[in-house]
Design a protein around this motif. Sequence first.
Motif, PDB file in Angstrom:
ATOM      1  N   UNK A   1      -3.016  21.370  47.435  1.00  0.00           N
ATOM      2  CA  UNK A   1      -2.435  22.545  48.043  1.00  0.00           C
ATOM      3  C   UNK A   1      -1.318  23.118  47.178  1.00  0.00           C
ATOM      4  N   UNK A   2      -0.730  22.299  46.330  1.00  0.00           N
ATOM      5  CA  UNK A   2       0.356  22.790  45.491  1.00  0.00           C
ATOM      6  C   UNK A   2      -0.162  23.656  44.345  1.00  0.00           C
ATOM      7  N   UNK A   3      -1.417  23.513  43.969  1.00  0.00           N
ATOM      8  CA  UNK A   3      -1.973  24.269  42.843  1.00  0.00           C
ATOM      9  C   UNK A   3      -2.377  25.676  43.230  1.00  0.00           C
ATOM     10  N   UNK A   4      -3.074  25.814  44.313  1.00  0.00           N
ATOM     11  CA  UNK A   4      -3.609  27.120  44.684  1.00  0.00           C
ATOM     12  C   UNK A   4      -4.021  27.116  46.138  1.00  0.00           C
ATOM     13  N   UNK A   5      -3.934  28.291  46.752  1.00  0.00           N
ATOM     14  CA  UNK A   5      -4.432  28.419  48.117  1.00  0.00           C
ATOM     15  C   UNK A   5      -5.945  28.428  48.121  1.00  0.00           C
ATOM     16  N   UNK A   6      -6.567  28.554  46.967  1.00  0.00           N
ATOM     17  CA  UNK A   6      -8.016  28.622  46.870  1.00  0.00           C
ATOM     18  C   UNK A   6      -8.673  27.254  46.748  1.00  0.00           C
ATOM     19  N   UNK A   7      -7.882  26.194  46.709  1.00  0.00           N
ATOM     20  CA  UNK A   7      -8.409  24.839  46.584  1.00  0.00           C
ATOM     21  C   UNK A   7      -8.385  24.175  47.963  1.00  0.00           C
ATOM     22  N   UNK A   8      -9.537  23.646  48.371  1.00  0.00           N
ATOM     23  CA  UNK A   8      -9.644  23.003  49.673  1.00  0.00           C
ATOM     24  C   UNK A   8     -10.294  21.633  49.517  1.00  0.00           C
ATOM     25  N   UNK A   9      -9.708  20.614  50.128  1.00  0.00           N
ATOM     26  CA  UNK A   9     -10.323  19.292  50.043  1.00  0.00           C
ATOM     27  C   UNK A   9     -11.581  19.226  50.909  1.00  0.00           C
TER      28      UNK A   9
END
Length: 71
Positions: free
Chosen positions: A1-9
């Motif tokens: 979540x710290x890298x981008x709002x576009x990354x989702x686990x």
Amino acid sequence: MSRSRLVHPILGARSASQLLDNRGALQVVLTPELLADLEAATQFQLGFPHDFIEETKGSVYGDSGPRVDGR
């Protein structure tokens, strides 16, 4: 979540209790120092297609680029 709002686990829960346990990870806050250590330990060259997209982003999106990424 710290890298981008576009990354989702992607969660691999098989039960409600596993899902609740995974949800607990949302409470974890990493300090800037820890994030820097993790980034340094896992750095690698992204290469294609990332580099190509970054290089051509201005041509593809023009002035609308910030609206597409939101940053």
